[in-house]
Design a protein around this motif. Structure first.
Motif, PDB file in Angstrom:
ATOM      1  N   MET A 161      16.956   9.569  -0.171  1.00 60.77           N
ATOM      2  CA  MET A 161      16.297   8.285   0.089  1.00 60.77           C
ATOM      3  C   MET A 161      15.298   8.476   1.217  1.00 60.77           C
ATOM      4  O   MET A 161      15.646   8.993   2.281  1.00 60.77           O
ATOM      5  CB  MET A 161      17.319   7.208   0.458  1.00 60.77           C
ATOM      6  CG  MET A 161      18.184   6.842  -0.738  1.00 60.77           C
ATOM      7  SD  MET A 161      19.400   5.577  -0.374  1.00 60.77           S
ATOM      8  CE  MET A 161      18.365   4.175  -0.211  1.00 60.77           C
ATOM      9  N   PHE A 162      14.069   8.058   0.965  1.00 64.03           N
ATOM     10  CA  PHE A 162      12.975   8.241   1.920  1.00 64.03           C
ATOM     11  C   PHE A 162      12.405   6.869   2.273  1.00 64.03           C
ATOM     12  O   PHE A 162      12.504   5.929   1.475  1.00 64.03           O
ATOM     13  CB  PHE A 162      11.883   9.116   1.307  1.00 64.03           C
ATOM     14  CG  PHE A 162      12.386  10.479   0.876  1.00 64.03           C
ATOM     15  CD1 PHE A 162      12.273  11.572   1.719  1.00 64.03           C
ATOM     16  CD2 PHE A 162      13.000  10.645  -0.361  1.00 64.03           C
ATOM     17  CE1 PHE A 162      12.754  12.818   1.338  1.00 64.03           C
ATOM     18  CE2 PHE A 162      13.493  11.890  -0.749  1.00 64.03           C
ATOM     19  CZ  PHE A 162      13.368  12.975   0.096  1.00 64.03           C
ATOM     20  N   ALA A 163      11.804   6.756   3.452  1.00 62.36           N
ATOM     21  CA  ALA A 163      11.204   5.467   3.832  1.00 62.36           C
ATOM     22  C   ALA A 163       9.786   5.690   4.333  1.00 62.36           C
ATOM     23  O   ALA A 163       9.514   6.643   5.078  1.00 62.36           O
ATOM     24  CB  ALA A 163      12.033   4.801   4.922  1.00 62.36           C
ATOM     25  N   VAL A 164       8.870   4.820   3.890  1.00 64.08           N
ATOM     26  CA  VAL A 164       7.464   4.926   4.294  1.00 64.08           C
ATOM     27  C   VAL A 164       6.889   3.548   4.605  1.00 64.08           C
ATOM     28  O   VAL A 164       7.406   2.527   4.164  1.00 64.08           O
ATOM     29  CB  VAL A 164       6.605   5.575   3.167  1.00 64.08           C
ATOM     30  CG1 VAL A 164       6.909   7.050   3.026  1.00 64.08           C
ATOM     31  CG2 VAL A 164       6.793   4.871   1.826  1.00 64.08           C
ATOM     32  N   GLY A 165       5.819   3.552   5.373  1.00 68.72           N
ATOM     33  CA  GLY A 165       5.088   2.307   5.643  1.00 68.72           C
ATOM     34  C   GLY A 165       5.754   1.466   6.722  1.00 68.72           C
ATOM     35  O   GLY A 165       6.520   1.958   7.557  1.00 68.72           O
ATOM     36  N   SER A 203      16.004   9.863  -6.781  1.00 62.86           N
ATOM     37  CA  SER A 203      15.483   9.688  -5.424  1.00 62.86           C
ATOM     38  C   SER A 203      14.887   8.287  -5.292  1.00 62.86           C
ATOM     39  O   SER A 203      14.520   7.665  -6.298  1.00 62.86           O
ATOM     40  CB  SER A 203      14.408  10.748  -5.121  1.00 62.86           C
ATOM     41  OG  SER A 203      13.295  10.544  -5.946  1.00 62.86           O
ATOM     42  N   VAL A 204      14.827   7.837  -4.048  1.00 60.50           N
ATOM     43  CA  VAL A 204      14.312   6.489  -3.784  1.00 60.50           C
ATOM     44  C   VAL A 204      13.268   6.578  -2.670  1.00 60.50           C
ATOM     45  O   VAL A 204      13.509   7.257  -1.662  1.00 60.50           O
ATOM     46  CB  VAL A 204      15.450   5.547  -3.298  1.00 60.50           C
ATOM     47  CG1 VAL A 204      14.917   4.131  -3.066  1.00 60.50           C
ATOM     48  CG2 VAL A 204      16.607   5.526  -4.282  1.00 60.50           C
ATOM     49  N   VAL A 205      12.135   5.935  -2.876  1.00 56.29           N
ATOM     50  CA  VAL A 205      11.180   5.784  -1.771  1.00 56.29           C
ATOM     51  C   VAL A 205      11.212   4.311  -1.369  1.00 56.29           C
ATOM     52  O   VAL A 205      10.856   3.431  -2.165  1.00 56.29           O
ATOM     53  CB  VAL A 205       9.749   6.203  -2.181  1.00 56.29           C
ATOM     54  CG1 VAL A 205       8.759   5.857  -1.065  1.00 56.29           C
ATOM     55  CG2 VAL A 205       9.694   7.692  -2.484  1.00 56.29           C
ATOM     56  N   ILE A 206      11.683   4.055  -0.162  1.00 57.06           N
ATOM     57  CA  ILE A 206      11.767   2.665   0.310  1.00 57.06           C
ATOM     58  C   ILE A 206      10.436   2.311   0.963  1.00 57.06           C
ATOM     59  O   ILE A 206      10.025   2.919   1.950  1.00 57.06           O
ATOM     60  CB  ILE A 206      12.905   2.511   1.346  1.00 57.06           C
ATOM     61  CG1 ILE A 206      14.228   2.999   0.753  1.00 57.06           C
ATOM     62  CG2 ILE A 206      13.019   1.062   1.797  1.00 57.06           C
ATOM     63  CD1 ILE A 206      15.306   3.220   1.808  1.00 57.06           C
ATOM     64  N   PRO A 214       0.804  -1.223   0.000  1.00 56.39           N
ATOM     65  CA  PRO A 214       0.000   0.000   0.000  1.00 56.39           C
ATOM     66  C   PRO A 214       0.845   1.285   0.000  1.00 56.39           C
ATOM     67  O   PRO A 214       0.515   2.235  -0.712  1.00 56.39           O
ATOM     68  CB  PRO A 214      -0.798  -0.111   1.300  1.00 56.39           C
ATOM     69  CG  PRO A 214      -0.809  -1.561   1.628  1.00 56.39           C
ATOM     70  CD  PRO A 214       0.424  -2.161   1.059  1.00 56.39           C
ATOM     71  N   ALA A 215       1.945   1.288   0.752  1.00 52.72           N
ATOM     72  CA  ALA A 215       2.770   2.502   0.822  1.00 52.72           C
ATOM     73  C   ALA A 215       3.415   2.793  -0.524  1.00 52.72           C
ATOM     74  O   ALA A 215       3.377   3.931  -1.024  1.00 52.72           O
ATOM     75  CB  ALA A 215       3.835   2.351   1.909  1.00 52.72           C
ATOM     76  N   GLY A 216       3.996   1.774  -1.136  1.00 56.81           N
ATOM     77  CA  GLY A 216       4.685   1.964  -2.410  1.00 56.81           C
ATOM     78  C   GLY A 216       3.719   2.328  -3.524  1.00 56.81           C
ATOM     79  O   GLY A 216       4.004   3.189  -4.360  1.00 56.81           O
ATOM     80  N   LEU A 217       2.547   1.670  -3.545  1.00 56.79           N
ATOM     81  CA  LEU A 217       1.574   1.972  -4.594  1.00 56.79           C
ATOM     82  C   LEU A 217       1.068   3.406  -4.469  1.00 56.79           C
ATOM     83  O   LEU A 217       0.915   4.115  -5.461  1.00 56.79           O
ATOM     84  CB  LEU A 217       0.405   0.980  -4.532  1.00 56.79           C
ATOM     85  CG  LEU A 217       0.739  -0.441  -5.012  1.00 56.79           C
ATOM     86  CD1 LEU A 217      -0.358  -1.428  -4.622  1.00 56.79           C
ATOM     87  CD2 LEU A 217       0.957  -0.475  -6.524  1.00 56.79           C
TER      88      LEU A 217
END
Ligand SMILES: Cc1cc2nc3c(=O)[nH]c(=O)nc-3n(C[C@H](O)[C@H](O)[C@H](O)COP(=O)(O)OP(=O)(O)OC[C@H]3O[C@@H](n4cnc5c(N)ncnc54)[C@H](O)[C@@H]3O)c2cc1C
Length: 580
Positions: free
Chosen positions: A516-520, A341-344, A247-250
């Motif tokens: 680099m960011f992190a979510v979820g 950029s990266v969203v982890i 869900p976070a990545g989508l």
């Protein structure tokens, strides 16, 4: 018969199928607008416009004439599933992704068509909202129709209890790929009269729609064959790469692409993440009767595809390195991708019980999800659910409607601190669920699959042993952050530290590495819920925008040297910046 009805496939008997949504007609005004994205072409009768297996097929709008859409059947025949006439358009889900075509398209009579090439289709999907919604809706319903066809798709054959077979089956279901199953009884290979029995020694096998057979394919091999994965372009520098399609990545992907960022999602298994394995999510806003995780994930993926997100499914990211503002992610198999950029959003995975023989029974009686697929295995049998959280509670309630009885084993002394009250009430009021608190499983026994389970009451030491073959283990999760070890700062449990800490950018989702960011769920101290994962995934994109604006200023003249440094480490050629 009115024109709009004449193209409806009589054969599609999928329950609740909505032909009017699957086969909408474009209006004259829409067709006029579409002309600027394509070119008019004349075709004689009986010309193939595209054939099954072809990838990146163009979209055709019928201006005059008729196009027949047919599905090859397993006996070598073809079955007509639709006729497109004036102002109808061709294509199903594969218009939005890179999957090979599942159908053939031929002109029936001399026809004048508007051909919209794939690159123009992407432009149109962004610019023409009403037409984009119509096309997206039609592609979903057409795929639903094809999924309901017994004729098309690929054939998966193998033993019902085989873990590899289960993994391939799950992969096809979770990626909504049409397939049929042939279960081969254990030890019996020569019984099949379909000419395929000689593949028995190398089961599971997949018979592709062009007749070729893949023996024991890996998920990556199967995904590549079916076009489920789009291999990332090594020449492109993406604006943002999202790792993980839970869900976070989508959510991050939808927001990034809808705001014009060149976005790639890399997902190891299938869109949906943990949520994709949930039979019913009842606390996600806007779905008063609940929604299955699989359905939520498919919808979100479609939304992302509509906005032009590219998906590389079936390969994990295994390493990441960052030099001068460019991040290079290496995927299993060695392909690498460069991005600004990266969203982890790589989430978490199920924790396991520490019991002897545990590994032997994974997928042979021990499961981590309780969806319709797993429930087929335990109809009218006794089952065990382990865990005191909401996912265990949902599983117990769901399975109690299918299994003969659910034994719910929990280590804690009560459910009060770990489970939502609505689930506790349902468990307490069900005569088909027995709760064993302060208890744990101590023995698993069986042959090829699980047959007997013993659990102990920790207070009294009393043992309960039952002939049970299905245990659903739902005891929480560990972060999927192994691939980041040494690259970003993690907390003691391996969750990613973000924002607010000394030395970090002061945004809630920034990791210890700029860009680099992190979510979820993978983020330290995150709330482990679908809604919060979706919220974080959407919100992080404004941080990404801010970062990219700075990044472009700081690094606009320097990406080449950053890339040269990355290149010298690997010997690859320089990727090109993407045009958003
Ligand atoms: C059975 C079950 C039922 C649940 N029910 C509910 C509910 O009803 N309500 C609720 O609010 N929450 C529920 N949850 C919790 C919820 O699903 C999670 O909080 C949510 O899915 C977290 O989303 P995420 O995107 O952060 O991570 P995840 O959902 O874990 O997704 C991470 C994705 O990243 C991929 N990935 C991991 N590592 C890599 C890598 N190296 N490279 C590429 N891809 C990678 C994984 O394959 C996965 O698809 C449930 C969880 C489970 C397991």
């Amino acid at each position: 018969m009115p024109e709009a009805e004449s193209n409806r496939p009589s054969a599609w008997n999928v329950p609740d199928f909505r032909p009017e949504l699957a086969f909408p007609q474009l209006t004259e005004d829409m067709v006029e607008r579409l002309r600027s994205y394509g070119r008019e072409e004349n075709f004689p009768a009986d010309v193939t416009l595209f054939a099954r297996g072809e990838r990146q097929v163009d979209m055709f709008v019928v201006l005059d004439g008729e196009v027949r859409i047919s599905l090859p059947t397993s006996d070598g025949e073809t079955k007509t599933i639709a006729h497109h006439r004036r102002f109808d358009f061709s294509g199903e889900l594969n218009l939005l992704n890179s999957q090979g075509s599942l159908v053939d398209a031929h002109t029936v009579v001399e026809s004048r068509l508007l051909r919209i090439p794939r690159n123009q289709l992407q432009r149109l999907m962004r610019a023409e909202g009403d037409i984009a919604n119509l096309i997206t809706q039609a592609t979903i319903w057409r795929r639903i129709g094809i999924l309901g066809e017994s004729a098309g798709g690929i054939l998966l054959m193998g033993h019902a209890d085989d873990a590899e077979m289960t993994e391939l089956h799950r992969f096809l279901i979770r990626n909504s790929y049409p397939h049929r199953i042939v279960e081969v009884p254990m030890g019996e290979g020569a019984q099949l009269d379909d000419g395929l029995s000689d593949v028995q020694p190398t089961l599971p096998a997949v018979v592709l729609s062009d007749g070729r057979t893949l023996h024991r394919p890996t998920i990556a091999e199967l995904a590549d064959e079916l076009g489920i994965t789009e291999l990332p372009d090594p020449e492109t520098i993406y604006d943002v790469v999202v790792v993980g399609a839970g869900p976070a990545g989508l959510a991050a992907a939808v927001y990034a692409a809808s705001e014009g960022l060149c976005t790639l999602v890399i997902e190891g298994t299938a869109p949906g993440g943990q949520a994709g394995t949930s039979s019913k999510i009842e606390n996600y806003l806007g779905f008063p009767t609940g929604i299955s995780g699989q359905r939520l994930a498919s919808r979100a993926q479609l939304q992302a595809l509509k906005f032009g997100v590219r998906f590389a499914i079936s390969r994990d990211v295994v390493t990441v390195e960052s030099i001068g503002g460019i991040h290079r992610l290496t995927l299993a198999g060695g392909i690498s991708v460069c991005t600004r950029s990266v969203v982890i959003a790589s989430g978490a995975q199920y924790r396991k019980l520490s019991v002897e023989n545990y590994g032997q029974f994974e997928n042979h009686g021990i499961y981590y999800a309780a969806t319709a697929m797993e429930s087929l295995l335990c109809r009218d049998k006794e089952v065990i659910v382990v865990g005191g959280g909401n996912s265990a509670g949902q599983a117990a309630v769901f399975l109690s409607g299918i299994a003969k009885h659910v034994h719910h084993v929990v280590r804690g002394k009560s459910l009060a601190n770990t489970m939502s009250q609505y689930l506790i009430s349902r468990i307490e009021s069900s005569s088909r669920i027995t709760l064993y608190t302060d208890s744990e499983i101590v023995k698993l026994e069986g042959g090829l699959s699980l047959e007997h389970v013993t659990w102990v009451s920790r207070g009294s030491g009393g043992l309960t042993a039952k002939p049970i073959g299905s245990v659903f283990v739902m005891i929480g999760a560990e972060p999927n952050s192994g691939w980041l070890f040494g690259a970003v700062k993690l907390d003691k449990k391996g969750f990613i530290l973000t924002g607010g800490t000394e030395g970090f950018e002061m945004t809630p989702y920034a990791t210890s590495v700029p860009g680099m960011f992190a979510v979820g769920d993978v983020r330290s101290n995150s709330i482990k819920r679908v809604a919060s994962a979706v919220g974080e995934g959407s919100v992080v994109i404004s941080d990404v925008h801010r970062y990219l604006a700075d990044h472009r200023n700081h690094f606009a003249v320097e990406p080449r040297s950053a890339l040269a440094a990355l290149r010298s480490a690997s010997g690859t050629t320089a990727p090109q910046p993407a045009t958003p």
